[in-house]
Design an enzyme around this catalytic site. Structure first.
Site, PDB file in Angstrom:
ATOM      1  N   GLU A  17      -5.273   3.501   4.006  1.00 25.64           N
ATOM      2  CA  GLU A  17      -5.887   4.135   5.306  1.00 25.64           C
ATOM      3  C   GLU A  17      -7.179   4.513   5.296  1.00 25.64           C
ATOM      4  O   GLU A  17      -8.006   4.882   6.407  1.00 25.64           O
ATOM      5  CB  GLU A  17      -4.915   5.488   5.529  1.00 25.64           C
ATOM      6  CG  GLU A  17      -3.516   5.012   5.830  1.00 25.64           C
ATOM      7  CD  GLU A  17      -3.256   4.442   7.309  1.00 25.64           C
ATOM      8  OE1 GLU A  17      -4.312   4.296   7.915  1.00 25.64           O
ATOM      9  OE2 GLU A  17      -2.202   4.003   7.323  1.00 25.64           O
ATOM     10  N   ASP A  50       1.011  -1.434   0.066  1.00 23.56           N
ATOM     11  CA  ASP A  50       0.038   0.050  -0.047  1.00 23.56           C
ATOM     12  C   ASP A  50       1.135   1.099   0.067  1.00 23.56           C
ATOM     13  O   ASP A  50       2.038   1.263   0.354  1.00 23.56           O
ATOM     14  CB  ASP A  50      -0.994  -0.002   1.145  1.00 23.56           C
ATOM     15  CG  ASP A  50      -0.426  -0.567   2.405  1.00 23.56           C
ATOM     16  OD1 ASP A  50       0.761  -0.800   2.538  1.00 23.56           O
ATOM     17  OD2 ASP A  50      -1.023  -0.688   3.521  1.00 23.56           O
TER      18      ASP A  50
HETATM   19 ZN   LIG Z   1      -2.103   2.569   9.092  1.00 26.14          ZN
HETATM   20 ZN   LIG Z   2      -0.633   0.737   7.270  1.00 25.82          ZN
END
Ligand SMILES: [Zn+2]
Ligand SMILES: [Zn+2]
Length: 421
Positions: free
Chosen positions: A152, A82
């Protein structure tokens, strides 16, 4: 294990990419970007993958990037990182600390920091991608390196799925991902079954009647109503959920009023819940709604409360067979003591939305990022919980051996499928 030999061959080039990888990490750390704004990061990622000979797909679900490296017949493995950072003002004092500022979705200027360590994930996956590209003789099959936006917010994986991911890549036999956590750098921790919790945020708007602060008898005070709801909610996990079942209910935000002498006409509560099972999740949501409605009625509220569920994260439920295979590969490759079980985490992830959409089994593990000496000291004095954790402005994984270990973990795990016998 044949896969261990393959991993050893692929990782023989690791030392020579150390400088390149550390420079990339510093660059990502200095240039963090908010969720769905990962333009620069995804640009660097795409350029690197392109240079390594990957077939590169960009702008998959916004800023997502997927690189595919076909290397003959064999299994297909998807590795995922990510890319997003957080609206946090960095306070680590590192010489490569972020001073970045960005505009958030609501138009506010905010400091930005890689406070969750996603820069570690991007750097280690690029490292693994490079090692697999340069060590093709040791493996066969197809490697997919997937870089997703907006973990997030809990919707980045989904945006890639909705953006047509399945049509761009062969269906993987397994999907693998990792997260840097507050454990000693140089260690990895796997866990079979539920590893990361399901999470939901709930916004509740409670209605009252506004008035002058001097005339409370003319009001229905939403500050009092909201306070009653907050107190009452504390009983849900303590008194309603079966003891031993995991559940967290946190009221993270209370917003009411603007001034001491004005009674507002509404209040907003923002809650966060974490669970490992859908029935418990549904039980919490039902209890929250019941309490908010009943307290509104008790206050004489002129209107039923409004509920909005947002930032929902799926359960990360590690496949038994894939986890056993990765754990065995780790134990065979890494020195004794480096591989353990980090146990269930209360945090959440949207990674599983990708393998779930593709019908692919997956496993997700933790990789240590804490200075081993500092961690040992904290463990001896019983203060591990006070070490800066993910999302803290002080969160600062040590660069090494975190990057080396994180890269090796990806290579060793993927080689358990791709390694040539
Ligand atoms: Zn995080
Ligand atoms: Zn994370």
């Amino acid at each position: 294990m044949a896969s261990t030999e393959a991993a050893r061959t692929i990782l023989s080039g690791q030392e020579s990419l150390r400088h390149w990888q550390e420079e990339l990490y510093r660059d990502f750390h200095r240039n963090p970007e908010l969720s769905h704004q990962e333009e620069r990061t995804s640009g660097v990622v795409a350029e690197q993958l392109d240079g390594l000979g990957y077939e590169v797909h960009t702008k998959v679900g916004g800023t997502g990037v997927v690189g595919v490296l076909a290397n003959g017949d064999g299994p297909t493995v998807l590795l995922r990182a990510d890319m997003d950072a957080l609206p946090v003002r960095e306070a680590t004092g590192l010489d490569y600390a972020s001073t970045a500022v960005a505009t958030d979705d609501e138009g506010h200027q905010t400091d930005v920091m890689h406070a969750c360590g996603h820069d570690v994930h991007v750097s280690t996956l690029l490292g693994a991608a490079r090692l697999f590209a340069e060590g093709r003789e040791a493996w066969a099959g197809t490697l997919i390196a997937l870089f997703q936006p907006a973990e997030e917010l809990g919707d980045g994986a989904k945006t890639m799925v909705d953006g047509g991911l399945a049509a761009l890549i062969p269906t993987p036999d397994v999907a693998l991902a990792q997260h840097v956590l507050v454990h000693p750098a140089g260690t990895v921790g796997t866990h079979e079954g539920p590893f990361l919790s399901m999470a939901d945020s709930i916004r509740i708007t409670l209605y009252g009647r506004g008035s002058h602060g001097s005339m409370p008898h003319l009001s229905i005070d939403p500050a009092v109503l909201a306070s009653m709801v907050v107190v009452r909610l504390q009983g849900v996990v303590a008194r309603e959920v079966q003891p031993g079942e995991f559940a967290v209910l946190t009221v993270g935000r209370i917003a009411v009023g603007a001034k001491s002498n004005i009674i507002d006409d509404h209040a907003v509560l923002e809650l966060n819940i974490r669970t490992y099972s859908r029935p418990i999740r549904d039980q919490l949501l039902a209890a929250i709604e019941r309490i908010a409605r009943a307290e509104s009625a008790a206050s004489g509220s002129p209107k039923e409360p409004d509920f909005e569920v947002y930032n929902s994260y799926p359960l990360t439920d590690n496949d038994a067979e894939a986890t056993a295979r990765v754990t065995a590969a780790f134990e065979d490759f890494f020195p004794a003591g480096a591989v353990g079980d980090y146990g269930r985490q209360t945090a959440s992830e949207d990674f599983s939305d990708v393998p779930t959409a593709l019908g692919t089994p997956y496993t997700y593990w933790g990789v240590g990022g804490a200075d081993p000496a500092v961690y040992a000291e904290a463990e001896a004095s019983g203060t591990v919980s006070s070490l800066p954790a993910n999302h803290s402005p002080m969160f600062a994984p040590v660069m090494q051996p975190t990057l080396t270990m994180g890269t090796a973990a990806l290579v060793v795990a993927a080689s358990a499928w791709l390694g040539r016998a």
